[in-house]
Write a protein that holds these residues in place. Structure first.
Motif, PDB file in Angstrom:
ATOM      1  N   GLU A  10       0.861  -1.188   0.000  1.00  0.00           N
ATOM      2  CA  GLU A  10       0.000   0.000   0.000  1.00  0.00           C
ATOM      3  C   GLU A  10       0.892   1.231   0.000  1.00  0.00           C
ATOM      4  O   GLU A  10       1.801   1.332   0.818  1.00  0.00           O
ATOM      5  CB  GLU A  10      -0.893  -0.048   1.255  1.00  0.00           C
ATOM      6  N   ASP A  11       0.639   2.150  -0.927  1.00  0.00           N
ATOM      7  CA  ASP A  11       1.498   3.343  -1.006  1.00  0.00           C
ATOM      8  C   ASP A  11       0.998   4.488  -0.125  1.00  0.00           C
ATOM      9  O   ASP A  11       1.738   5.431   0.126  1.00  0.00           O
ATOM     10  CB  ASP A  11       1.627   3.815  -2.467  1.00  0.00           C
ATOM     11  N   ASP A  54      -2.792  -3.326  -2.662  1.00  0.00           N
ATOM     12  CA  ASP A  54      -3.498  -2.166  -3.200  1.00  0.00           C
ATOM     13  C   ASP A  54      -3.296  -2.185  -4.714  1.00  0.00           C
ATOM     14  O   ASP A  54      -2.189  -2.443  -5.199  1.00  0.00           O
ATOM     15  CB  ASP A  54      -2.869  -0.902  -2.578  1.00  0.00           C
ATOM     16  N   GLY A  56      -3.821   0.410  -6.865  1.00  0.00           N
ATOM     17  CA  GLY A  56      -3.285   1.660  -7.405  1.00  0.00           C
ATOM     18  C   GLY A  56      -1.924   1.976  -6.800  1.00  0.00           C
ATOM     19  O   GLY A  56      -1.840   2.623  -5.766  1.00  0.00           O
ATOM     20  N   LYS A 103     -12.225  -0.064  -0.756  1.00  0.00           N
ATOM     21  CA  LYS A 103     -11.979   1.100   0.108  1.00  0.00           C
ATOM     22  C   LYS A 103     -13.194   2.010   0.119  1.00  0.00           C
ATOM     23  O   LYS A 103     -13.776   2.205  -0.945  1.00  0.00           O
ATOM     24  CB  LYS A 103     -10.796   1.913  -0.423  1.00  0.00           C
TER      25      LYS A 103
HETATM   26 CA    CA Z   1      -2.800   3.489  -3.803  1.00  0.00          CA
END
Ligand code: CA
Length: 233
Positions: A10-11, A54, A56, A103
């Motif tokens: 996850e960024d 995640d 993205g 999310k």
């Molecule tokens: Ca993301």
């Protein structure tokens, strides 16, 4: 048993912290990665039990990460996507992800998904050890070799397509299967009317399988995505 090791990809730091804190307080071990490159490296060097991914990510598409991991491993992957990324979610499941979280999600949801995946893992290990040709889940018994299925000891009178569907779902118990995956496996193609027929066959299968088809115990519907057979205790 060792605490399960979860790789968190996850960024977004606040989301990553929420996940890792939840894991820590619920007796999981974890590793984390903030991009796809690091995720692939961590997955190959530490062999985690489950990956939370995640979709993205800053450096590459999460689907690419799944494809990379799937080239050497079957380890369970739960994807995390925003509500607007429905097609990405389906693409991710078709690339080999096991499940998804949308999310924003709650801590309870996250823990529930992890438990489903852990049960699936334990069950798969059992099946492999027993080299089972018979699948048992709650009151359901599917005899793959015999080509028949029983509920609470009573034989289910299934059509060939319903039986194929039941086999496919049971062999992937705990995993969300997309419409495309299912129709490809049943009919070898995925046209719009195949998805419509799938809905019809699923309804008749459920009528035979579920005590209450409106509150299904065995087969879960994922609207716009597909179906999953749940592990019943
Ligand atoms: Ca993301």
């Amino acid at each position: 048993m060792n605490k399960p090791l979860i790789l968190v990809v996850e960024d977004d730091p606040p989301v990553r912290n929420l996940i890792t804190t939840t894991l820590k307080t619920n007796d999981y071990r974890y590793l984390s990665a903030a991009n796809g490159e690091a995720a692939i490296m961590e997955a190959s060097s530490h062999n985690p039990d489950i990956v939370l991914l995640d979709l993205g990510l800053p450096d590459m598409d999460g689907v690419r990460v799944i494809q990379k991991i799937r080239s050497w491993s079957n380890l369970p992957i739960i994807v995390i996507s925003a509500r607007s990324e429905d097609t990405d979610k389906i693409e991710a499941l078709d690339a080999g992800a096991d499940d998804y979280l949308t999310k924003p999600f709650s801590v309870e949801e996250l823990l529930a998904r992890l438990r489903v995946t852990q049960r699936r893992l334990a069950f798969m290990t059992e099946q492999v050890t027993a080299a089972a040709s018979v699948f048992v889940n709650g009151k359901l018994r599917v005899d793959y070799a015999g080509g028949c299925a029983f509920l609470d000891g009573q034989e289910l009178h299934l059509t060939p397509i319903e039986f194929k569907l039941l086999c496919l779902l049971s062999k992937n118990v705990g995993k969300v299967l997309t419409h495309t995956f299912i129709t490809q496996n049943i009919w070898g193609r995925s046209w719009d009317n195949d998805v419509a027929s799938l809905r019809v066959f699923m309804a008749t299968l459920r009528k035979k399988l579920e005590a209450d088809p409106d509150a299904p115990q065995y087969i879960q519907t994922h609207i716009g995505v597909g179906y999953r057979m749940m592990k019943v205790e």
